[in-house]
Design an enzyme around this catalytic site. Structure first.
Site, PDB file in Angstrom:
ATOM      1  N   GLY A  11      80.170  -6.013   8.842  1.00 60.47           N
ATOM      2  CA  GLY A  11      81.053  -4.882   8.498  1.00 60.47           C
ATOM      3  C   GLY A  11      80.362  -3.605   8.958  1.00 60.47           C
ATOM      4  O   GLY A  11      80.521  -2.548   8.369  1.00 60.47           O
ATOM      5  N   GLU A 205      89.161  10.330  -8.662  1.00 55.44           N
ATOM      6  CA  GLU A 205      88.822  10.881  -7.346  1.00 55.44           C
ATOM      7  C   GLU A 205      89.958  11.750  -6.841  1.00 55.44           C
ATOM      8  O   GLU A 205      91.127  11.500  -7.156  1.00 55.44           O
ATOM      9  CB  GLU A 205      88.601   9.751  -6.354  1.00 55.44           C
ATOM     10  N   HIS A 229      82.535  -1.213 -11.551  1.00 53.21           N
ATOM     11  CA  HIS A 229      81.909   0.019 -12.032  1.00 53.21           C
ATOM     12  C   HIS A 229      82.188   0.306 -13.518  1.00 53.21           C
ATOM     13  O   HIS A 229      81.277   0.578 -14.285  1.00 53.21           O
ATOM     14  CB  HIS A 229      82.401   1.218 -11.217  1.00 53.21           C
TER      15      HIS A 229
HETATM   16  C1  BG6 Z   1      83.511   2.301  -4.334  1.00 51.48           C
HETATM   17  C2  BG6 Z   1      84.981   2.022  -4.267  1.00 51.48           C
HETATM   18  O1  BG6 Z   1      82.830   1.215  -4.895  1.00 51.48           O
HETATM   19  O2  BG6 Z   1      83.286   3.458  -5.113  1.00 51.48           O
HETATM   20  C3  BG6 Z   1      85.734   3.210  -3.704  1.00 51.48           C
HETATM   21  O3  BG6 Z   1      85.206   0.906  -3.437  1.00 51.48           O
HETATM   22  C4  BG6 Z   1      85.384   4.489  -4.448  1.00 51.48           C
HETATM   23  O4  BG6 Z   1      87.139   3.011  -3.733  1.00 51.48           O
HETATM   24  C5  BG6 Z   1      83.876   4.633  -4.563  1.00 51.48           C
HETATM   25  O5  BG6 Z   1      85.922   5.580  -3.719  1.00 51.48           O
HETATM   26  C6  BG6 Z   1      83.514   5.782  -5.467  1.00 51.48           C
HETATM   27  O6  BG6 Z   1      82.123   5.937  -5.436  1.00 51.48           O
HETATM   28  P1  BG6 Z   1      81.450   7.298  -5.821  1.00 51.48           P
HETATM   29  O7  BG6 Z   1      79.987   7.011  -5.772  1.00 51.48           O
HETATM   30  O8  BG6 Z   1      81.904   8.319  -4.827  1.00 51.48           O
HETATM   31  O9  BG6 Z   1      81.944   7.609  -7.215  1.00 51.48           O
END
Ligand code: BG6
Length: 470
Positions: A11, A205, A229
């Protein structure tokens, strides 16, 4: 002969490689923290030469304030590219220069879950001590596929060679939750249902799915964000004191939390427990199926059946194209048993809150009532804030840099163990099954809003207070 480290990124042309892996590898290189002998090979289906490849991965690295062209030119000498159709059996035949038994091979699977099996099929005869495999979340698609993937991985690697990545676990403020809870005498005694009313865990986000439609449309936000997460974060907020601060003892305590999450779902109103949403315009994103019902927003209410957490609701909320970029945990405390001040508190009756902000700023805020100066007794909520950047001058190490470093050092503390992944899938599967059986709907929401209208069902009195006073 000392073996060289070889990092093979499957990837290698994807978003994750460009946005996170190469900027983090470069940061480690700049700080002199990468193994000197490290070579990196990106693998992908596109036809590119090494120069085209390094151009392809440069744009995000350049955005970093600390970008240094001289160092970057030194760094790219370590990088090469191989076109490779990993879905073919024997994809590595005649490619011994890519994977050699003379190297310590570190396989990085920056691929969608359905592609993992092809890599394992291609490297299955290569069990060798010292080698490592790194698997990006989501690890599988549901409980059944996670078990199969674990079985496949274990045919080639021992558990101590498998690194299941969840980059949230390496974020500075999330690691600090252990210190906050267990190195201070004042928080742990009140960290339970006697004092805590409810907990919010939010990860929102501003951005949409950008150019990740192929991955995202097949996965959706529940698998992309909640299963990994948010559930990991929930486990860190709620676990009991581990026997020691070692990978295994911490993972054991997390497991106990996952096992106790209530899976006996009997709702009168599904929308009070599990809401899914999709931002308007999602179906017009390039590569998205026009009839897709993939959620880009999810809100889940969860209970943990333990004495410590009896009847405390945990609200897990996450969405794309929302009105703010934030990752935070809000702990809402119960009211004191006395009514001494009654209506003298402003607005509504106030809940004490501890807010742990993980992004965009790293900080902890304790919110409590204070008497407003004056002749009358009027109480107002005030904030006591600890912000990382005001106390510590050290550069905060980005999560991926920390994790990559740990992989080179063979330290698994911040990586998820197979059993916790399997149990967290059981939670998701239970909610998904219930959603399906109750014919739950995916609600539309406006980009830049706080989610679908129905998500107001998740806005409790505590949360209203939070929104008014943050
Ligand atoms: C990733 C997800 O694991 O975490 C994404 O696949 C997401 O969709 C990202 O945008 C967010 O990460 P961070 O560190 O910017 O909060």
């Amino acid at each position: 002969m000392n073996k060289k480290h070889k990092l093979l990124i499957f990837g290698g042309t994807g978003d994750l490689s460009r946005k996170k892996l190469f900027p983090s590898l470069f940061q480690l290189f700049r700080l002199g923290l990468l193994p000197e002998d490290l070579e990196i090979t990106g693998l992908g289906s596109r036809k590119l030469n090494d120069i085209e490849y390094t151009e392809h991965i440069t744009d995000y690295v350049r955005k970093n304030k600390a970008f240094d062209i001289k160092k970057w030119n030194e760094f790219i000498k370590k990088i090469s590219y191989e076109q490779c159709d990993i879905t073919r059996c024997n994809a590595f035949d005649n490619k011994n220069r890519i994977i050699s038994d003379d190297n310590i091979n570190i396989f990085y699977l920056a691929l969608a879950p359905h592609m993992h099996k092809y890599v394992f099929n291609n490297i299955r005869d290569r069990r060798k001590s010292g080698d490592r495999i790194i698997i990006e979340k989501p690890f599988g698609y549901d409980y059944g596929s996670a078990i199969k993937l674990n079985e496949l991985a274990k045919k080639v690697f021992l558990e101590e060679q498998i690194y299941r990545i969840d980059h949230y676990l390496a974020k500075e403020t999330i690691q600090n939750i252990f210190a906050f809870r267990f190195s201070n005498g004042i928080f742990e005694p009140i960290w339970n249902s006697k004092y805590i009313d409810s907990v919010y865990i939010e990860a929102n986000e501003l951005i949409g799915i950008e150019n990740r439609s192929r991955y995202f449309d097949s996965v959706g936000i529940v698998r992309d964000m909640v299963q990994s997460h948010l559930l990991q974060l929930l486990s860190i907020i709620t676990l009991d004191l581990p026997k020691s601060f070692t990978a295994e003892d911490i993972r054991d305590e997390k497991m106990k939390v996952f096992k106790k999450i209530n899976k006996n779902l009997q709702f009168d109103n599904m929308d009070e427990f599990f809401i899914k949403g999709q931002y308007k315009g999602y179906l017009d994103e390039p590569g998205v199926d026009k009839s897709s019902i993939t959620p880009t927003y999810a809100a889940m209410k969860i209970y943990i059946d333990s004495i410590r957490w009896q009847n405390v609701p945990f609200y897990l909320v996450t969405g794309k194209k929302m009105n703010e970029k934030c990752v935070r945990v809000i702990i809402n405390f119960k009211h004191p048993p006395n009514k001494l001040f009654g209506s003298k508190q402003q607005g509504c009756i106030m809940h004490n809150q501890i807010e742990i902000t993980i992004q965009p700023a790293e900080k902890i805020c304790i919110r409590f009532g204070a008497k407003k100066p004056g002749t009358d007794i009027v109480l107002e909520p005030v904030n006591m804030v600890f912000e990382y950047k005001n106390y510590f001058k050290n550069e905060i190490v980005p999560a991926y840099s920390k994790l990559l470093l740990d992989i080179f050092k063979e330290d698994q503390s911040l990586f998820a163990r197979n059993d916790s992944i399997e149990y967290s899938w059981q939670v998701i599967d239970t909610y998904e099954k219930y959603f399906h059986e109750s014919q739950g709907k995916v609600h539309e929401y406006d980009p830049g809003s706080s989610g679908p209208d129905i998500s107001s069902l998740f806005v409790t009195e505590c949360h209203k207070q939070y929104r008014r006073k943050k």
